[in-house]
Design an enzyme around this catalytic site. Structure first.
Site, PDB file in Angstrom:
ATOM      1  N   HIS A   1       1.329   8.270   0.787  1.00 32.75           N
ATOM      2  CA  HIS A   1       1.585   8.876  -0.521  1.00 32.75           C
ATOM      3  C   HIS A   1       1.276  10.366  -0.439  1.00 32.75           C
ATOM      4  O   HIS A   1       0.370  10.785   0.293  1.00 32.75           O
ATOM      5  CB  HIS A   1       0.689   8.265  -1.599  1.00 32.75           C
ATOM      6  CG  HIS A   1       1.207   7.003  -2.205  1.00 32.75           C
ATOM      7  ND1 HIS A   1       0.378   6.025  -2.712  1.00 32.75           N
ATOM      8  CD2 HIS A   1       2.476   6.554  -2.402  1.00 32.75           C
ATOM      9  CE1 HIS A   1       1.107   5.032  -3.192  1.00 32.75           C
ATOM     10  NE2 HIS A   1       2.367   5.329  -3.024  1.00 32.75           N
TER      11      HIS A   1
ATOM     12  N   CYS B   1      -6.383   8.634  -6.353  1.00 35.63           N
ATOM     13  CA  CYS B   1      -5.672   7.370  -6.516  1.00 35.63           C
ATOM     14  C   CYS B   1      -6.167   6.595  -7.738  1.00 35.63           C
ATOM     15  O   CYS B   1      -5.403   5.868  -8.357  1.00 35.63           O
ATOM     16  CB  CYS B   1      -5.828   6.504  -5.265  1.00 35.63           C
ATOM     17  SG  CYS B   1      -4.765   6.990  -3.881  1.00 35.63           S
TER      18      CYS B   1
END
Length: 271
Positions: A170, A264
């Site tokens: 990511h 996150c």
């Protein structure tokens, strides 16, 4: 150098790790043979929330859903900008149930438009907003087609970047936005063209070492002054201090077992 501007106020959404576990492996950091201490994960999450609150930021909490162990990683829920929400469409079946859970929260919270992405798009995991521009990664999770959908839905420019190292699956594991003029990133996670684009957009960008990137030092939240980040990236913390930022290290070692740290666990709700 950092300007004398005050910290930017953050409105944040988080999800407690009540059902957190590593029951499957969908990124290089997950290992089902390594046990997870859920009680410790909850303590680490609570300290992260308390840190945001001590800094004066608002934190909202979504109820975790049994059977969705990665729901704690709220950044992947979608992209929220100008009061509108594009809910994520997850790549892996194990996480796809999170879309409906988060969409229901946004609708109940009164957001004026909540839409689920039509192509693979994993939210703020791969889409980072810098002022009125979005940086969006294409890699193993979010597709290039998602960039066009983001631009059309939000009406802002979207700059595509390419991730090439599977460890940094990511964008928010490889790049953090410090303020509207500055980012820190790990060059080795990006294609040559993307490195050139980042350097052109952000002259003086801070380069993280591979060690600090693997310590999830870039998976961090900044309000323009304070940088809430993993305590396992000491060199990056020093670089931030040298540039006038105030790094605040937090222990996220249990959550890292599933491939996520401070960022996150944090979705910014951009009004």
């Amino acid at each position: 150098m950092l300007t004398a501007a005050p910290p930017r106020h953050l409105d944040i959404l988080m999800c407690p790790p009540t059902h957190f576990a590593v029951e499957y492996a969908i990124n290089p950091w997950m290992n089902t043979a390594v046990p997870v201490d859920v009680a410790r994960a909850e303590q680490q999450w609570e300290e992260l929330r308390a840190t945001y609150q001590r800094l004066g930021h608002d934190v909202r909490v979504v109820e975790p859903v049994p059977g969705l162990p990665d729901m704690v990683f709220a950044a992947n829920a979608g992209v929220v900008y100008d009061g509108r929400v594009l809910v994520s469409r997850f790549t892996h079946a194990e996480r796809q149930g999170e879309s409906a859970a988060y969409a229901a929260w946004f609708e109940a919270a009164g957001y004026r438009e909540v839409r689920t992405a039509t192509v693979r798009n994993e939210g703020e995991g791969d889409v980072l907003t810098v002022g009125r521009v979005m940086l969006a990664a294409a890699g193993t999770r979010t597709t290039r087609e998602a960039h066009a959908e983001l631009a059309a839905f939000f009406g802002v420019p979207v700059i595509g970047l390419e991730l090439v190292d599977p460890r940094f699956y990511h964008l928010d594991t490889a790049l953090m936005v410090l303020d509207e003029q500055t980012v820190a990133y790990y060059p080795g996670a990006f294609s040559a063209a993307s490195r050139a684009a980042i350097e052109q957009l952000f002259p003086g960008a801070i380069h993280a070492t591979e060690e600090d990137a693997c310590g999830f030092g870039l998976n961090a939240m900044s309000d323009g002054v304070h940088v809430v980040m993993s305590d396992r990236a000491p060199r990056l913390a020093e670089r931030l201090q040298e540039r006038g930022y105030e790094p605040i290290g937090v222990d996220m070692s249990e959550l890292v077992k599933a491939g996520g740290s401070a960022k996150c666990c944090t979705l910014e709700l951009r009004a």
